[in-house]
Scaffold this active site. Structure first.
Site, PDB file in Angstrom:
ATOM      1  N   PHE A   1       0.808  -1.215   0.000  1.00 31.70           N
ATOM      2  CA  PHE A   1       0.000   0.000   0.000  1.00 31.70           C
ATOM      3  C   PHE A   1       0.846   1.273   0.000  1.00 31.70           C
ATOM      4  O   PHE A   1       0.389   2.342  -0.403  1.00 31.70           O
ATOM      5  CB  PHE A   1      -0.958   0.001   1.199  1.00 31.70           C
ATOM      6  CG  PHE A   1      -0.352   0.421   2.507  1.00 31.70           C
ATOM      7  CD1 PHE A   1      -0.525   1.711   2.994  1.00 31.70           C
ATOM      8  CD2 PHE A   1       0.382  -0.478   3.279  1.00 31.70           C
ATOM      9  CE1 PHE A   1       0.023   2.096   4.207  1.00 31.70           C
ATOM     10  CE2 PHE A   1       0.930  -0.103   4.484  1.00 31.70           C
ATOM     11  CZ  PHE A   1       0.755   1.192   4.951  1.00 31.70           C
ATOM     12  N   LYS A   2       2.109   1.150   0.422  1.00 34.43           N
ATOM     13  CA  LYS A   2       2.976   2.328   0.451  1.00 34.43           C
ATOM     14  C   LYS A   2       3.172   2.933  -0.939  1.00 34.43           C
ATOM     15  O   LYS A   2       3.517   4.099  -1.070  1.00 34.43           O
ATOM     16  CB  LYS A   2       4.343   1.965   1.043  1.00 34.43           C
ATOM     17  CG  LYS A   2       4.294   1.251   2.402  1.00 34.43           C
ATOM     18  CD  LYS A   2       3.843   2.171   3.504  1.00 34.43           C
ATOM     19  CE  LYS A   2       3.747   1.445   4.838  1.00 34.43           C
ATOM     20  NZ  LYS A   2       5.014   1.130   5.461  1.00 34.43           N
ATOM     21  N   ASP A   3       2.957   2.132  -1.991  1.00 31.75           N
ATOM     22  CA  ASP A   3       3.108   2.649  -3.353  1.00 31.75           C
ATOM     23  C   ASP A   3       2.144   3.793  -3.638  1.00 31.75           C
ATOM     24  O   ASP A   3       2.459   4.695  -4.420  1.00 31.75           O
ATOM     25  CB  ASP A   3       2.867   1.533  -4.373  1.00 31.75           C
ATOM     26  CG  ASP A   3       4.015   0.541  -4.443  1.00 31.75           C
ATOM     27  OD1 ASP A   3       5.176   0.962  -4.307  1.00 31.75           O
ATOM     28  OD2 ASP A   3       3.750  -0.662  -4.624  1.00 31.75           O
TER      29      ASP A   3
ATOM     30  N   THR B   1       7.949   0.422   3.365  1.00 32.54           N
ATOM     31  CA  THR B   1       8.205   1.817   3.014  1.00 32.54           C
ATOM     32  C   THR B   1       9.484   1.958   2.192  1.00 32.54           C
ATOM     33  O   THR B   1       9.538   2.725   1.234  1.00 32.54           O
ATOM     34  CB  THR B   1       8.308   2.690   4.283  1.00 32.54           C
ATOM     35  OG1 THR B   1       7.030   2.757   4.913  1.00 32.54           O
ATOM     36  CG2 THR B   1       8.761   4.101   3.950  1.00 32.54           C
TER      37      THR B   1
END
Length: 465
Positions: free
Chosen positions: A111-113, A144
């Site tokens: 999800f950090k993308d 991250t």
């Protein structure tokens, strides 16, 4: 729009300056002076927008004209062009009125993308405009780092240094970082845990005299406001897909540093009808203990099968506290001083306000494995360990069965093969095609002791002229 510090003693900054500053000089975190809000009619008018179009609607008020509309839309479009699914954040139904929001469709499968592809392109735009070079320094518990490297590797004006805890991230997570061999990317494996990495990050931002002349540090961790801002979008996107704003939606979020779920809190403050936010934690359960028992005390960090949540100091929780204490910077400063000694306790009013929206739950490794196994046996849907924690937390704390529950799936299961094998799978989940040769790629990283001076010396000596 101006941005202010949660501790009340730093000067307010513009949007571009706050992106380049990261941590405030007084040790606080920057937040908008005023949060933009949207009417129910305005939100309803966004039904059917693409993810990129919706992102522009939500992000533009935070930028407040510092970046032209055409440039902002171009930055957004570029940021999500490398995602593997046209929906960017697709929803998958796992039970009645229960949904998984797949946030792992980006280039590094986490999800950090969503935030770091955007932040990389945003920094590239700002630095080119200012003809400025910076040093990006980040700490990662797993995801991250690779997302930040992928977002910044093509930026000519950035040298990036990522600290990760040595031997405490998964092999896939490590290889994703250390196999990027471009001249501006440097990985440091620190002999310590994530909190040690994060403490070094904060100390370095507090005193940047170790850097070469003319350079400053820029944060890619979720202390950087742009990270939080970009994550607000997918709460609106999921809600609109499931009948919002005409009906309320609930979300369960596996969290360690509190950034992802804080974005959900902001979405509610901006007008999205969110009924419940579930804080899902692993055995490093400081956030669960705070909400359930008003026990926000440090304990020894446990190395778990969900390493991205192996965090005891949840930096972004300070941003929530700032609101819970009526934006009183002096009160937050005192709370943070109390926490330095090992423990802090919320006031009755603050705790009641938090509990009105947030629920919490904790799972250990054994329970996490059981959830992965059970969901696969029932639905043939394979969860990573972080998402398994989020899903079970939702099922255990759900207040209203009539309200759709969306569980944020934060990583692809291929990133955590150990947990998947322990859950009974006879082979590791396959990596996507673009990453199939990951374990054949050359690695480059530096193993350093838990010594701030040594880390800063390494960074200073590897900044390009």
């Amino acid at each position: 729009m101006k941005y202010i510090s949660t501790r009340g003693e730093a000067p307010s900054l513009s949007f571009e300056d706050v992106i380049l500053t990261g941590l405030a000089p007084d040790g606080g975190l920057y937040v908008p002076e005023q949060l933009p809000t949207f009417s129910q009619a305005e939100i309803a008018s966004w039904v059917g927008l693409s993810y990129q179009q919706l992102a522009f609607k939500i992000i533009a008020p935070f930028v407040a004209g510092e970046i032209s509309d055409s440039d902002l839309q171009a930055i957004i479009d570029k940021s999500y062009s490398g995602f593997r699914h046209d929906a960017i954040a697709p929803l998958v139904q796992t039970a009645h009125n229960e949904w998984i929001l797949e946030l792992f469709q980006g280039p590094t499968l986490a999800f950090k993308d969503f935030a770091l592809q955007f932040l990389g392109n945003l920094l590239d735009h700002i630095l080119k405009k200012r003809d400025q070079k910076v040093v990006v320094m980040g700490a990662t518990s797993g995801d991250t780092g690779s997302a930040a490297i992928e977002g910044c590797r093509h930026c000519d004006n950035i040298d990036i240094f990522i600290l990760h805890p040595h031997n405490r991230v998964s092999d896939v997570q490590r290889k994703q970082m250390t196999s990027v061999l471009t001249d501006n990317v440097h990985n440091i494996a620190l002999k310590g845990n994530f909190d040690d990495c994060q403490n070094m990050l904060k100390a370095s931002f507090g005193d940047q005299s170790f850097l070469p002349e003319g350079r400053q540090l820029v944060a890619v961790n979720s202390i950087n406001w742009a990270r939080i801002m970009a994550q607000i979008v997918y709460y609106f996107y999921a809600a609109l897909a499931l009948g919002g704003p005409a009906r309320p939606i609930s979300f369960s979020v596996p969290t360690g540093n509190f950034g992802d779920i804080f974005a959900g809190y902001l979405a509610k403050q901006m007008g999205l009808p969110i009924d419940q936010l579930v804080i899902a934690t692993n055995a490093n359960d400081i956030l669960h203990r705070c909400i359930s028992d008003n026990d926000h005390s440090k304990k020894e960090l446990i190395h778990s099968l969900s390493p991205s949540m192996d965090i005891m100091v949840s930096s972004n929780f300070e941003r929530l506290l700032f609101d819970l204490y009526d934006r009183d910077g002096s009160a937050i400063k005192q709370l943070m001083e109390d926490f330095k000694t090992g423990s802090m306790h919320l006031s009755d009013k603050a705790l009641a306000s938090a509990r009105a929206l947030f629920s919490s739950y904790r799972l250990d490794d054994e329970e996490t494995i059981d959830v992965i196994r059970e969901v696969f046996e029932n639905d043939e849907y394979l969860l990573d360990p972080h998402t398994a924690i989020g899903l079970q937390a939702a099922r255990k704390t759900r207040r209203n069965q009539d309200v759709p529950m969306v569980c944020l799936s934060t990583a692809h299961p291929a990133k955590f093969p150990e947990a998947v094998r322990k859950a009974g799978q006879d082979k590791d989940p396959a990596l996507p095609h673009h990453m199939a040769d990951l374990f054949e790629r050359e690695e480059r990283f530096e193993v350093l002791d838990k010594d701030l001076a040594a880390v800063q010396k390494f960074i200073a000596s590897h900044v390009r002229a």
